[in-house]
Design a protein around this motif. Structure first.
Motif, PDB file in Angstrom:
ATOM      1  N   LEU A 194       1.394   9.147  -0.285  1.00 53.86           N
ATOM      2  CA  LEU A 194       1.037  10.221   0.629  1.00 53.86           C
ATOM      3  C   LEU A 194       2.236  11.123   0.923  1.00 53.86           C
ATOM      4  CD1 LEU A 194      -1.306   8.402   3.161  1.00 53.86           C
ATOM      5  CD2 LEU A 194      -1.914  10.275   1.638  1.00 53.86           C
ATOM      6  N   PHE A 195       3.413  10.537   0.953  1.00 54.70           N
ATOM      7  CA  PHE A 195       4.616  11.331   1.187  1.00 54.70           C
ATOM      8  C   PHE A 195       4.803  12.371   0.086  1.00 54.70           C
ATOM      9  CE2 PHE A 195       9.101  11.890  -0.048  1.00 54.70           C
ATOM     10  CZ  PHE A 195       9.550  12.607   1.058  1.00 54.70           C
ATOM     11  N   PHE A 196       4.596  11.968  -1.152  1.00 58.92           N
ATOM     12  CA  PHE A 196       4.771  12.901  -2.266  1.00 58.92           C
ATOM     13  C   PHE A 196       3.687  13.983  -2.276  1.00 58.92           C
ATOM     14  CE2 PHE A 196       7.077   9.180  -4.161  1.00 58.92           C
ATOM     15  CZ  PHE A 196       8.321   9.780  -4.150  1.00 58.92           C
ATOM     16  N   LYS A 197       2.565  13.710  -1.583  1.00 54.63           N
ATOM     17  CA  LYS A 197       1.502  14.713  -1.491  1.00 54.63           C
ATOM     18  C   LYS A 197       1.677  15.619  -0.274  1.00 54.63           C
ATOM     19  CE  LYS A 197      -2.166  12.023  -3.774  1.00 54.63           C
ATOM     20  NZ  LYS A 197      -3.497  11.383  -3.579  1.00 54.63           N
ATOM     21  N   LYS A 198       2.065  15.030   0.865  1.00 57.74           N
ATOM     22  CA  LYS A 198       2.077  15.771   2.122  1.00 57.74           C
ATOM     23  C   LYS A 198       3.466  15.974   2.718  1.00 57.74           C
ATOM     24  CE  LYS A 198      -2.598  14.254   3.318  1.00 57.74           C
ATOM     25  NZ  LYS A 198      -3.484  13.671   4.374  1.00 57.74           N
ATOM     26  N   GLY A 199       4.444  15.243   2.210  1.00 59.85           N
ATOM     27  CA  GLY A 199       5.812  15.479   2.620  1.00 59.85           C
ATOM     28  C   GLY A 199       6.214  15.006   4.000  1.00 59.85           C
ATOM     29  N   ASP A 200       5.576  13.963   4.535  1.00 64.15           N
ATOM     30  CA  ASP A 200       5.970  13.452   5.848  1.00 64.15           C
ATOM     31  C   ASP A 200       6.855  12.215   5.680  1.00 64.15           C
ATOM     32  OD1 ASP A 200       5.818  12.951   8.773  1.00 64.15           O
ATOM     33  OD2 ASP A 200       4.774  11.172   8.083  1.00 64.15           O
ATOM     34  N   PRO A 201       8.103  12.292   6.127  1.00 65.28           N
ATOM     35  CA  PRO A 201       9.010  11.151   5.941  1.00 65.28           C
ATOM     36  C   PRO A 201       8.885  10.068   7.008  1.00 65.28           C
ATOM     37  CG  PRO A 201      10.197  12.977   6.922  1.00 65.28           C
ATOM     38  CD  PRO A 201       8.806  13.475   6.660  1.00 65.28           C
ATOM     39  N   ASP A 202       8.409  10.427   8.219  1.00 65.70           N
ATOM     40  CA  ASP A 202       8.415   9.471   9.332  1.00 65.70           C
ATOM     41  C   ASP A 202       7.587   8.229   9.044  1.00 65.70           C
ATOM     42  OD1 ASP A 202      10.050  11.144  10.756  1.00 65.70           O
ATOM     43  OD2 ASP A 202       8.453  12.054  11.919  1.00 65.70           O
ATOM     44  N   THR A 203       6.421   8.421   8.435  1.00 63.53           N
ATOM     45  CA  THR A 203       5.546   7.281   8.168  1.00 63.53           C
ATOM     46  C   THR A 203       6.145   6.363   7.106  1.00 63.53           C
ATOM     47  OG1 THR A 203       3.639   8.656   8.680  1.00 63.53           O
ATOM     48  CG2 THR A 203       3.204   6.579   7.580  1.00 63.53           C
ATOM     49  N   VAL A 204       6.851   6.949   6.127  1.00 61.54           N
ATOM     50  CA  VAL A 204       7.500   6.133   5.104  1.00 61.54           C
ATOM     51  C   VAL A 204       8.600   5.284   5.739  1.00 61.54           C
ATOM     52  CG1 VAL A 204       8.836   6.148   2.965  1.00 61.54           C
ATOM     53  CG2 VAL A 204       6.991   7.800   3.295  1.00 61.54           C
ATOM     54  N   VAL A 205       9.366   5.887   6.641  1.00 63.18           N
ATOM     55  CA  VAL A 205      10.427   5.149   7.325  1.00 63.18           C
ATOM     56  C   VAL A 205       9.828   4.004   8.142  1.00 63.18           C
ATOM     57  CG1 VAL A 205      12.214   5.287   9.108  1.00 63.18           C
ATOM     58  CG2 VAL A 205      12.017   7.096   7.399  1.00 63.18           C
ATOM     59  N   ALA A 206       8.735   4.307   8.870  1.00 63.24           N
ATOM     60  CA  ALA A 206       8.078   3.268   9.671  1.00 63.24           C
ATOM     61  C   ALA A 206       7.557   2.146   8.788  1.00 63.24           C
ATOM     62  CB  ALA A 206       6.933   3.873  10.476  1.00 63.24           C
ATOM     63  N   SER A 207       6.946   2.524   7.662  1.00 65.51           N
ATOM     64  CA  SER A 207       6.395   1.523   6.750  1.00 65.51           C
ATOM     65  C   SER A 207       7.494   0.693   6.096  1.00 65.51           C
ATOM     66  CB  SER A 207       5.550   2.210   5.674  1.00 65.51           C
ATOM     67  OG  SER A 207       4.895   1.270   4.850  1.00 65.51           O
ATOM     68  N   SER A 208       8.637   1.312   5.807  1.00 64.43           N
ATOM     69  CA  SER A 208       9.752   0.564   5.211  1.00 64.43           C
ATOM     70  C   SER A 208      10.292  -0.467   6.198  1.00 64.43           C
ATOM     71  CB  SER A 208      10.867   1.513   4.774  1.00 64.43           C
ATOM     72  OG  SER A 208      11.530   2.095   5.876  1.00 64.43           O
ATOM     73  N   LYS A 209      10.296  -0.124   7.489  1.00 64.24           N
ATOM     74  CA  LYS A 209      10.742  -1.073   8.512  1.00 64.24           C
ATOM     75  C   LYS A 209       9.755  -2.230   8.650  1.00 64.24           C
ATOM     76  CE  LYS A 209      13.392   2.226  11.301  1.00 64.24           C
ATOM     77  NZ  LYS A 209      13.509   2.909  12.615  1.00 64.24           N
ATOM     78  N   ILE A 210       8.467  -1.901   8.557  1.00 62.22           N
ATOM     79  CA  ILE A 210       7.434  -2.941   8.621  1.00 62.22           C
ATOM     80  C   ILE A 210       7.616  -3.923   7.465  1.00 62.22           C
ATOM     81  CG2 ILE A 210       4.959  -3.384   8.291  1.00 62.22           C
ATOM     82  CD1 ILE A 210       4.426  -0.795   9.842  1.00 62.22           C
ATOM     83  N   LEU A 211       7.834  -3.381   6.264  1.00 66.10           N
ATOM     84  CA  LEU A 211       8.010  -4.240   5.085  1.00 66.10           C
ATOM     85  C   LEU A 211       9.285  -5.066   5.195  1.00 66.10           C
ATOM     86  CD1 LEU A 211       7.116  -5.185   2.330  1.00 66.10           C
ATOM     87  CD2 LEU A 211       8.153  -3.132   1.330  1.00 66.10           C
ATOM     88  N   SER A 212      10.357  -4.456   5.677  1.00 67.39           N
ATOM     89  CA  SER A 212      11.619  -5.179   5.833  1.00 67.39           C
ATOM     90  C   SER A 212      11.472  -6.321   6.839  1.00 67.39           C
ATOM     91  CB  SER A 212      12.720  -4.210   6.299  1.00 67.39           C
ATOM     92  OG  SER A 212      13.950  -4.878   6.452  1.00 67.39           O
ATOM     93  N   ASN A 213      10.824  -6.038   7.969  1.00 66.51           N
ATOM     94  CA  ASN A 213      10.598  -7.071   8.976  1.00 66.51           C
ATOM     95  C   ASN A 213       9.690  -8.179   8.443  1.00 66.51           C
ATOM     96  OD1 ASN A 213      12.185  -5.755  10.832  1.00 66.51           O
ATOM     97  ND2 ASN A 213      10.492  -4.753  11.869  1.00 66.51           N
ATOM     98  N   ALA A 214       8.709  -7.780   7.641  1.00 64.42           N
ATOM     99  CA  ALA A 214       7.797  -8.759   7.050  1.00 64.42           C
ATOM    100  C   ALA A 214       8.539  -9.715   6.130  1.00 64.42           C
ATOM    101  CB  ALA A 214       6.677  -8.047   6.291  1.00 64.42           C
ATOM    102  N   CYS A 215       9.510  -9.177   5.368  1.00 64.60           N
ATOM    103  CA  CYS A 215      10.323 -10.020   4.485  1.00 64.60           C
ATOM    104  C   CYS A 215      11.065 -11.076   5.292  1.00 64.60           C
ATOM    105  CB  CYS A 215      11.340  -9.156   3.730  1.00 64.60           C
ATOM    106  SG  CYS A 215      10.656  -8.198   2.386  1.00 64.60           S
ATOM    107  N   SER A 216      11.700 -10.629   6.365  1.00 61.97           N
ATOM    108  CA  SER A 216      12.486 -11.550   7.193  1.00 61.97           C
ATOM    109  C   SER A 216      11.592 -12.612   7.819  1.00 61.97           C
ATOM    110  CB  SER A 216      13.221 -10.773   8.287  1.00 61.97           C
ATOM    111  OG  SER A 216      14.110  -9.830   7.727  1.00 61.97           O
ATOM    112  N   LYS A 217      10.420 -12.189   8.305  1.00 65.70           N
ATOM    113  CA  LYS A 217       9.487 -13.124   8.933  1.00 65.70           C
ATOM    114  C   LYS A 217       8.977 -14.141   7.929  1.00 65.70           C
ATOM    115  CE  LYS A 217       7.033 -14.328  12.573  1.00 65.70           C
ATOM    116  NZ  LYS A 217       7.659 -14.776  13.830  1.00 65.70           N
ATOM    117  N   MET A 218       8.600 -13.672   6.753  1.00 67.61           N
ATOM    118  CA  MET A 218       8.091 -14.574   5.723  1.00 67.61           C
ATOM    119  C   MET A 218       9.144 -15.590   5.314  1.00 67.61           C
ATOM    120  SD  MET A 218       6.721 -13.678   1.883  1.00 67.61           S
ATOM    121  CE  MET A 218       8.319 -13.008   1.424  1.00 67.61           C
TER     122      MET A 218
END
Length: 226
Positions: A194-218
């Protein structure tokens, strides 16, 4: 794109890629809470019209409190010879992994934990670079390289989880963690598309933090598995 329109795009992406899928999954689970989840979804949709930015701000606040949307699985041994998993709330669900069911899960070996630590460390390190390189102030070439590195790191971690889960019946429980990680990593991938289509960086940053936290939790949960 004006500031208001850019903000609206951010709102739409946050609602579409994070909140709506999460609430839809909760509704699909059934139970008396279905109506409540639908009300929450309708409320967020309405609030986006009246108060632009509320979805993004809500997700950001959740991240700030380090609440990870990666479901916590807890091993439960029962009188039934088939091992089961339950959420911390106590709702149990039968599990049969691809390596075979009916075995009592055992803790991972130091070598397996060490490999997972290395791979999760690699992925979180790459994800930490996302905020620095994304957006108009970032370096496009470095961001594209970060995207490629994250895809490779995700694949390596998934391959490792899959290999461990298939190493014996007593390790089949790892397959459940792999499946959960697949969902979180796919959400990150979807926000990139969606970022490459619409150009919004905030959601990508939020999603990257979610994935990073998920790694640590797992990783922590697999270390604690007995």
């Amino acid at each position: 794109m004006s500031g208001h329109r850019a903000r609206s795009a951010s709102i739409s992406i946050t609602l579409e890629t994070i909140l709506s899928p999460a609430l839809a999954k909760l509704r699909a689970g059934g139970g008396p809470e279905i109506k409540a989840f639908q009300i929450l979804h309708d409320a967020f949709s309405e609030f986006e019209t009246k108060s632009p930015g509320i979805s993004h701000d809500f997700v950001a606040a959740v991240l700030d409190t380090e609440q990870v949307p990666f479901r916590t699985l807890k091993l439960k041994k029962s009188t039934n010879p088939v091992g089961t998993f339950s959420r911390e709330s106590g709702a149990a669900a039968s599990h049969a992994g691809p390596a075979g069911a009916g075995s009592v899960p055992t803790a991972l070996s130091p070598q397996e934990i060490g490999k997972l630590e290395q791979l999760t460390g690699n992925l979180t390190s790459v994800l930490n670079d996302v905020p620095q390189h994304i957006g108009p102030e970032g370096d496009r070439l470095k961001f594209m390289n970060t995207v490629k590195q994250s895809a490779a790191a995700i694949k390596n971690l998934l391959d490792c989880l899959n290999l461990i889960s298939r190493s014996g019946p007593d390790k089949a429980f790892v397959f459940e963690y792999k499946n959960e990680f697949v969902k979180v990593s796919k959400s990150f991938s979807d926000t990139l598309k969606l970022f490459f289509k619409k150009g919004d960086p905030d959601t990508v940053v939020a999603s990257s933090k979610i994935l990073s936290n998920a790694c640590s939790k797992m990783l922590q949960q697999l270390k604690d598995a007995k």
